[in-house]
Motif scaffolding. Structure first.
Motif, PDB file in Angstrom:
ATOM      1  N   VAL A 105       0.854  -1.192   0.000  1.00  0.00           N
ATOM      2  CA  VAL A 105       0.000   0.000   0.000  1.00  0.00           C
ATOM      3  C   VAL A 105       0.888   1.239   0.000  1.00  0.00           C
ATOM      4  N   SER A 106       0.788   2.043  -1.041  1.00  0.00           N
ATOM      5  CA  SER A 106       1.552   3.292  -1.131  1.00  0.00           C
ATOM      6  C   SER A 106       0.618   4.451  -0.785  1.00  0.00           C
ATOM      7  N   ILE A 107       1.070   5.315   0.116  1.00  0.00           N
ATOM      8  CA  ILE A 107       0.252   6.442   0.557  1.00  0.00           C
ATOM      9  C   ILE A 107       0.980   7.739   0.248  1.00  0.00           C
ATOM     10  N   PHE A 108       0.312   8.622  -0.484  1.00  0.00           N
ATOM     11  CA  PHE A 108       0.889   9.909  -0.846  1.00  0.00           C
ATOM     12  C   PHE A 108       0.082  11.038  -0.211  1.00  0.00           C
ATOM     13  N   ASP A 109       0.791  11.887   0.519  1.00  0.00           N
ATOM     14  CA  ASP A 109       0.217  13.141   1.010  1.00  0.00           C
ATOM     15  C   ASP A 109      -0.952  12.929   1.970  1.00  0.00           C
ATOM     16  N   PHE A 169      -7.884  -1.829   1.700  1.00  0.00           N
ATOM     17  CA  PHE A 169      -6.637  -1.977   0.939  1.00  0.00           C
ATOM     18  C   PHE A 169      -5.599  -2.771   1.742  1.00  0.00           C
ATOM     19  N   ASN A 170      -5.508  -2.507   3.035  1.00  0.00           N
ATOM     20  CA  ASN A 170      -4.554  -3.244   3.871  1.00  0.00           C
ATOM     21  C   ASN A 170      -4.928  -4.715   3.955  1.00  0.00           C
ATOM     22  N   GLU A 171      -6.219  -4.989   3.989  1.00  0.00           N
ATOM     23  CA  GLU A 171      -6.673  -6.382   4.027  1.00  0.00           C
ATOM     24  C   GLU A 171      -6.293  -7.095   2.735  1.00  0.00           C
ATOM     25  N   VAL A 177      -2.076  -7.759  -3.082  1.00  0.00           N
ATOM     26  CA  VAL A 177      -2.704  -6.810  -4.001  1.00  0.00           C
ATOM     27  C   VAL A 177      -2.134  -5.423  -3.726  1.00  0.00           C
ATOM     28  N   LYS A 178      -1.591  -4.786  -4.739  1.00  0.00           N
ATOM     29  CA  LYS A 178      -0.973  -3.473  -4.572  1.00  0.00           C
ATOM     30  C   LYS A 178      -2.011  -2.369  -4.762  1.00  0.00           C
ATOM     31  N   SER A 179      -1.814  -1.281  -4.019  1.00  0.00           N
ATOM     32  CA  SER A 179      -2.766  -0.174  -4.092  1.00  0.00           C
ATOM     33  C   SER A 179      -2.058   1.149  -3.814  1.00  0.00           C
ATOM     34  N   VAL A 180      -2.721   2.228  -4.202  1.00  0.00           N
ATOM     35  CA  VAL A 180      -2.226   3.583  -3.951  1.00  0.00           C
ATOM     36  C   VAL A 180      -3.356   4.400  -3.346  1.00  0.00           C
ATOM     37  N   ILE A 181      -3.035   5.147  -2.297  1.00  0.00           N
ATOM     38  CA  ILE A 181      -3.963   6.096  -1.689  1.00  0.00           C
ATOM     39  C   ILE A 181      -3.355   7.478  -1.860  1.00  0.00           C
ATOM     40  N   LEU A 213      -6.913   1.929  -6.565  1.00  0.00           N
ATOM     41  CA  LEU A 213      -6.598   3.346  -6.370  1.00  0.00           C
ATOM     42  C   LEU A 213      -7.684   4.015  -5.538  1.00  0.00           C
ATOM     43  N   LEU A 214      -7.261   4.787  -4.548  1.00  0.00           N
ATOM     44  CA  LEU A 214      -8.178   5.649  -3.800  1.00  0.00           C
ATOM     45  C   LEU A 214      -7.811   7.102  -4.083  1.00  0.00           C
ATOM     46  N   LEU A 215      -8.741   7.831  -4.685  1.00  0.00           N
ATOM     47  CA  LEU A 215      -8.602   9.274  -4.847  1.00  0.00           C
ATOM     48  C   LEU A 215      -9.339   9.918  -3.678  1.00  0.00           C
ATOM     49  N   ASP A 216      -8.573  10.327  -2.700  1.00  0.00           N
ATOM     50  CA  ASP A 216      -9.132  10.794  -1.439  1.00  0.00           C
ATOM     51  C   ASP A 216      -9.482  12.276  -1.491  1.00  0.00           C
TER      52      ASP A 216
END
Length: 294
Positions: A105-109, A169-171, A177-181, A213-216
């Protein structure tokens, strides 16, 4: 020649004294006991063995990776017998191995605490019944190889919307499974700045191609035609074409979001954005008290 021999003898004597002093440490003795080597051999590695024993001691007292006091966070220096000598290497600790899935899980900003979001810690009440069902249904369908839509989660400010999706996403990260937030307002700002640093394409490609992908906080960005037409729309178009799910959190329902994307009365481009959001996600409303005040 006699002077050289004298120096060698003195160094050897100093090493013996240092080694005996090191043996007063319980952890040092535990480490050297595992190696099954003579003291004559062990003495040659006294400095590295002392370092390994310090890190071994740190690990015994450690309560989690956040508490790591070793030179490399989440790792410890490990000595191993190699013939009649010793080789040293860094080994991941039990906490790092346990949480290794979080690297997916990659988290930006956004706050790094989202890395620790978990389904078991989700605040559960009647307001969250629908979204929790949707999250669990998505996980089941996705792992079965189906192609479910993401979720457009909108509603109350501070209701924990980002946490809910991060927990999902963590689950899924446990299944590799790769993801970006990514926080949309900061995404637009950082992409604009990255034109001068050459990493624009890398960031943009990652966001377009990552499986989840999560567009927060979409709708909270300072919107320009450039941001809408050159950043948000291409991301959504690409992921729609590739049938890649997108998750969103927002304080806006679709009606307000369309109004947000309508610039200079250009409703057609706003509707294009909304149509793509419809294609990659389904709306779920969450009305709840502000958990950030608790």
């Amino acid at each position: 020649m006699d002077k050289i021999n004298f120096n060698l003898e003195k160094n050897e004597m100093d090493l013996k004294v240092r080694f005996q002093k090191a043996k007063e440490n319980k952890s040092f003795c535990e480490v050297i006991k595992t190696l099954d080597l003579s003291e004559e051999v062990l003495r040659k590695y006294t400095t590295s063995l002392e370092e390994a024993s310090r890190e071994f001691e740190n690990c015994k007292k450690c309560s989690g990776i956040h508490d790591c006091k070793n030179n490399i966070e989440g790792s410890f220096l490990s000595p191993k017998k190699n013939g009649y000598g010793i080789v040293f290497s860094y080994v991941d600790c039990r906490y790092k191995n346990k949480e290794k899935y979080k690297e997916n899980v990659s988290i930006f900003d956004l706050p790094k605490r989202l890395k620790d979001a978990s389904m078991s810690n989700i605040y559960k009440n009647k307001d969250r019944v629908e979204i929790i069902k949707k999250i669990m249904a998505f996980r089941s369908l996705y792992l079965d190889g189906k192609n479910p839509k993401g979720i457009y989660l909108y509603g109350s400010f501070g209701a924990g919307k980002s946490y809910l999706i991060a927990a999902l996403f963590n689950e899924l990260a446990k299944d590799n499974v790769k993801s970006v937030i990514v926080h949309v307002p900061e995404l637009i700002r950082s992409i604009k700045e990255s034109f001068d640093h050459g990493d624009y394409a890398l960031k943009f490609d990652l966001i377009k191609n990552v499986p989840l992908l999560l567009l927060d906080d979409i709708g909270a960005e300072y919107l320009t035609a450039w941001a809408r037409d050159e950043i948000i729309e291409p991301i959504l178009q690409y992921r729609m074409d590739q049938e890649l799910p997108v998750f969103f959190t927002s304080n806006y329902d679709f009606k307000l979001l369309e109004k947000h994307f309508t610039l200079e009365n250009d409703r057609l481009k706003a509707k294009r954005i909304l149509e793509r959001i419809y294609q990659v996600s389904e709306p779920v409303e969450l009305i709840s008290r502000n958990l950030r005040d608790e």
